[in-house]
Design a protein around this motif. Structure first.
Motif, PDB file in Angstrom:
ATOM      1  N   LEU A  16     -46.365  23.802  11.991  1.00 36.31           N
ATOM      2  CA  LEU A  16     -45.649  24.411  10.864  1.00 36.31           C
ATOM      3  C   LEU A  16     -44.272  23.780  10.671  1.00 36.31           C
ATOM      4  CD1 LEU A  16     -46.647  28.142  11.474  1.00 36.31           C
ATOM      5  CD2 LEU A  16     -47.402  26.693   9.581  1.00 36.31           C
ATOM      6  N   ILE A  17     -43.575  23.524  11.780  1.00 34.73           N
ATOM      7  CA  ILE A  17     -42.260  22.880  11.709  1.00 34.73           C
ATOM      8  C   ILE A  17     -42.394  21.484  11.097  1.00 34.73           C
ATOM      9  CG2 ILE A  17     -40.378  21.904  13.103  1.00 34.73           C
ATOM     10  CD1 ILE A  17     -40.162  24.916  12.876  1.00 34.73           C
ATOM     11  N   GLU A  18     -43.397  20.744  11.551  1.00 34.57           N
ATOM     12  CA  GLU A  18     -43.603  19.389  11.036  1.00 34.57           C
ATOM     13  C   GLU A  18     -44.023  19.396   9.565  1.00 34.57           C
ATOM     14  OE1 GLU A  18     -46.367  17.706  13.831  1.00 34.57           O
ATOM     15  OE2 GLU A  18     -44.752  17.149  15.219  1.00 34.57           O
ATOM     16  N   ALA A  19     -44.603  20.511   9.111  1.00 39.75           N
ATOM     17  CA  ALA A  19     -45.000  20.626   7.707  1.00 39.75           C
ATOM     18  C   ALA A  19     -43.812  20.985   6.815  1.00 39.75           C
ATOM     19  CB  ALA A  19     -46.101  21.675   7.564  1.00 39.75           C
ATOM     20  N   GLY A  20     -42.635  21.174   7.418  1.00 35.99           N
ATOM     21  CA  GLY A  20     -41.444  21.424   6.626  1.00 35.99           C
ATOM     22  C   GLY A  20     -40.940  22.854   6.635  1.00 35.99           C
ATOM     23  N   TYR A  21     -41.589  23.722   7.374  1.00 39.28           N
ATOM     24  CA  TYR A  21     -41.120  25.103   7.462  1.00 39.28           C
ATOM     25  C   TYR A  21     -39.816  25.148   8.262  1.00 39.28           C
ATOM     26  CZ  TYR A  21     -45.674  27.016   5.996  1.00 39.28           C
ATOM     27  OH  TYR A  21     -46.802  27.355   5.308  1.00 39.28           O
ATOM     28  N   SER A  22     -38.938  26.069   7.899  1.00 36.54           N
ATOM     29  CA  SER A  22     -37.775  26.317   8.754  1.00 36.54           C
ATOM     30  C   SER A  22     -38.293  27.032  10.000  1.00 36.54           C
ATOM     31  CB  SER A  22     -36.757  27.197   8.030  1.00 36.54           C
ATOM     32  OG  SER A  22     -37.254  28.511   7.871  1.00 36.54           O
ATOM     33  N   SER A  23     -37.512  27.050  11.054  1.00 29.49           N
ATOM     34  CA  SER A  23     -37.989  27.699  12.280  1.00 29.49           C
ATOM     35  C   SER A  23     -38.242  29.187  12.047  1.00 29.49           C
ATOM     36  CB  SER A  23     -37.008  27.494  13.426  1.00 29.49           C
ATOM     37  OG  SER A  23     -35.736  28.003  13.102  1.00 29.49           O
ATOM     38  N   LYS A  24     -37.393  29.820  11.240  1.00 27.62           N
ATOM     39  CA  LYS A  24     -37.571  31.240  10.924  1.00 27.62           C
ATOM     40  C   LYS A  24     -38.879  31.467  10.165  1.00 27.62           C
ATOM     41  CE  LYS A  24     -35.228  35.076   8.657  1.00 27.62           C
ATOM     42  NZ  LYS A  24     -34.043  35.506   7.907  1.00 27.62           N
ATOM     43  N   ASP A  25     -39.146  30.627   9.172  1.00 30.72           N
ATOM     44  CA  ASP A  25     -40.378  30.754   8.388  1.00 30.72           C
ATOM     45  C   ASP A  25     -41.614  30.418   9.224  1.00 30.72           C
ATOM     46  OD1 ASP A  25     -38.959  31.540   6.169  1.00 30.72           O
ATOM     47  OD2 ASP A  25     -38.958  29.549   5.249  1.00 30.72           O
ATOM     48  N   ALA A  26     -41.480  29.455  10.113  1.00 23.44           N
ATOM     49  CA  ALA A  26     -42.609  29.091  10.984  1.00 23.44           C
ATOM     50  C   ALA A  26     -42.978  30.250  11.898  1.00 23.44           C
ATOM     51  CB  ALA A  26     -42.269  27.853  11.804  1.00 23.44           C
ATOM     52  N   VAL A  27     -41.988  30.921  12.460  1.00 23.25           N
ATOM     53  CA  VAL A  27     -42.258  32.076  13.320  1.00 23.25           C
ATOM     54  C   VAL A  27     -42.889  33.201  12.502  1.00 23.25           C
ATOM     55  CG1 VAL A  27     -41.193  33.888  14.733  1.00 23.25           C
ATOM     56  CG2 VAL A  27     -40.472  31.514  15.011  1.00 23.25           C
ATOM     57  N   ALA A  28     -42.369  33.457  11.306  1.00 27.74           N
ATOM     58  CA  ALA A  28     -42.916  34.518  10.456  1.00 27.74           C
ATOM     59  C   ALA A  28     -44.357  34.208  10.054  1.00 27.74           C
ATOM     60  CB  ALA A  28     -42.051  34.702   9.217  1.00 27.74           C
ATOM     61  N   THR A  29     -44.635  32.966   9.720  1.00 27.43           N
ATOM     62  CA  THR A  29     -45.988  32.565   9.337  1.00 27.43           C
ATOM     63  C   THR A  29     -46.939  32.684  10.513  1.00 27.43           C
ATOM     64  OG1 THR A  29     -45.108  31.064   7.671  1.00 27.43           O
ATOM     65  CG2 THR A  29     -47.375  30.683   8.382  1.00 27.43           C
ATOM     66  N   ARG A  54     -48.112  37.996  22.788  1.00 28.45           N
ATOM     67  CA  ARG A  54     -46.950  38.793  22.367  1.00 28.45           C
ATOM     68  C   ARG A  54     -45.673  38.282  23.032  1.00 28.45           C
ATOM     69  NH1 ARG A  54     -50.899  43.135  22.889  1.00 28.45           N
ATOM     70  NH2 ARG A  54     -51.343  43.952  20.807  1.00 28.45           N
ATOM     71  N   GLU A  55     -45.767  37.901  24.306  1.00 22.70           N
ATOM     72  CA  GLU A  55     -44.606  37.350  25.014  1.00 22.70           C
ATOM     73  C   GLU A  55     -44.149  36.035  24.386  1.00 22.70           C
ATOM     74  OE1 GLU A  55     -45.962  36.939  29.028  1.00 22.70           O
ATOM     75  OE2 GLU A  55     -45.780  39.072  29.457  1.00 22.70           O
ATOM     76  N   ILE A  56     -45.089  35.181  24.058  1.00 22.00           N
ATOM     77  CA  ILE A  56     -44.756  33.898  23.428  1.00 22.00           C
ATOM     78  C   ILE A  56     -44.075  34.144  22.088  1.00 22.00           C
ATOM     79  CG2 ILE A  56     -45.702  31.798  22.396  1.00 22.00           C
ATOM     80  CD1 ILE A  56     -47.944  32.005  24.562  1.00 22.00           C
ATOM     81  N   MET A  57     -44.639  35.038  21.289  1.00 23.48           N
ATOM     82  CA  MET A  57     -44.056  35.331  19.982  1.00 23.48           C
ATOM     83  C   MET A  57     -42.662  35.933  20.132  1.00 23.48           C
ATOM     84  SD  MET A  57     -45.996  34.128  17.730  1.00 23.48           S
ATOM     85  CE  MET A  57     -45.103  34.807  16.337  1.00 23.48           C
ATOM     86  N   HIS A  58     -42.483  36.798  21.096  1.00 25.67           N
ATOM     87  CA  HIS A  58     -41.177  37.391  21.341  1.00 25.67           C
ATOM     88  C   HIS A  58     -40.166  36.302  21.702  1.00 25.67           C
ATOM     89  CE1 HIS A  58     -38.210  40.388  22.431  1.00 25.67           C
ATOM     90  NE2 HIS A  58     -38.057  39.770  23.593  1.00 25.67           N
ATOM     91  N   SER A  59     -40.572  35.383  22.550  1.00 24.43           N
ATOM     92  CA  SER A  59     -39.692  34.277  22.947  1.00 24.43           C
ATOM     93  C   SER A  59     -39.334  33.399  21.753  1.00 24.43           C
ATOM     94  CB  SER A  59     -40.369  33.419  24.016  1.00 24.43           C
ATOM     95  OG  SER A  59     -40.587  34.169  25.182  1.00 24.43           O
ATOM     96  N   LEU A  60     -40.320  33.083  20.917  1.00 23.37           N
ATOM     97  CA  LEU A  60     -40.048  32.285  19.727  1.00 23.37           C
ATOM     98  C   LEU A  60     -39.072  32.999  18.802  1.00 23.37           C
ATOM     99  CD1 LEU A  60     -43.590  30.887  18.853  1.00 23.37           C
ATOM    100  CD2 LEU A  60     -41.616  29.574  19.647  1.00 23.37           C
ATOM    101  N   LYS A  61     -39.231  34.296  18.664  1.00 28.98           N
ATOM    102  CA  LYS A  61     -38.316  35.060  17.799  1.00 28.98           C
ATOM    103  C   LYS A  61     -36.904  35.070  18.360  1.00 28.98           C
ATOM    104  CE  LYS A  61     -41.904  37.978  15.877  1.00 28.98           C
ATOM    105  NZ  LYS A  61     -42.544  39.305  15.882  1.00 28.98           N
ATOM    106  N   LEU A  62     -36.773  35.196  19.681  1.00 26.78           N
ATOM    107  CA  LEU A  62     -35.439  35.199  20.286  1.00 26.78           C
ATOM    108  C   LEU A  62     -34.730  33.862  20.089  1.00 26.78           C
ATOM    109  CD1 LEU A  62     -36.060  37.063  23.664  1.00 26.78           C
ATOM    110  CD2 LEU A  62     -34.775  37.899  21.689  1.00 26.78           C
ATOM    111  N   VAL A  63     -35.471  32.787  20.181  1.00 28.46           N
ATOM    112  CA  VAL A  63     -34.885  31.461  20.102  1.00 28.46           C
ATOM    113  C   VAL A  63     -34.660  31.009  18.653  1.00 28.46           C
ATOM    114  CG1 VAL A  63     -35.288  29.019  20.626  1.00 28.46           C
ATOM    115  CG2 VAL A  63     -35.819  30.761  22.331  1.00 28.46           C
ATOM    116  N   HIS A  64     -35.601  31.323  17.776  1.00 23.22           N
ATOM    117  CA  HIS A  64     -35.568  30.717  16.447  1.00 23.22           C
ATOM    118  C   HIS A  64     -35.178  31.633  15.303  1.00 23.22           C
ATOM    119  CE1 HIS A  64     -37.138  26.937  17.884  1.00 23.22           C
ATOM    120  NE2 HIS A  64     -38.002  27.613  18.592  1.00 23.22           N
ATOM    121  N   ILE A  65     -34.922  32.884  15.572  1.00 21.89           N
ATOM    122  CA  ILE A  65     -34.535  33.771  14.466  1.00 21.89           C
ATOM    123  C   ILE A  65     -33.112  34.250  14.677  1.00 21.89           C
ATOM    124  CG2 ILE A  65     -34.963  35.983  13.345  1.00 21.89           C
ATOM    125  CD1 ILE A  65     -37.880  35.488  13.569  1.00 21.89           C
TER     126      ILE A  65
END
Length: 65
Positions: A16-29, A54-65
């Motif tokens: 998703l990041i490589e497709a041009g999404y921002s990190s916030k949008d990539a996590v939301a998608t 759920r742990e992975i998603m939580h970690s991504l949200k902490l780092v990228h949102i």
């Protein structure tokens, strides 16, 4: 199976990041894909696998949102 799931979630995030999404949008998608669009497949996983996602998603949200 846990490592495969981790790799799949992170690979989709990177895709998703490589497709041009921002990190916030990539996590939301990714959140939408896992918990809404493919929720049937998510709930077919074991409790341990679901918790790891759920742990992975939580970690991504902490780092990228």
């Amino acid at each position: 199976m846990n490592k495969e799931i981790e790799k799949a979630v992170i690979a989709k995030f990177v895709e998703l990041i490589e497709a041009g999404y921002s990190s916030k949008d990539a996590v939301a998608t990714l959140d939408y894909y896992i918990f809404v669009k493919y929720n049937y497949e998510f709930f077919k996983l074991t409790e341990k696998e679901q918790e790891r996602i759920r742990e992975i998603m939580h970690s991504l949200k902490l780092v990228h949102i």
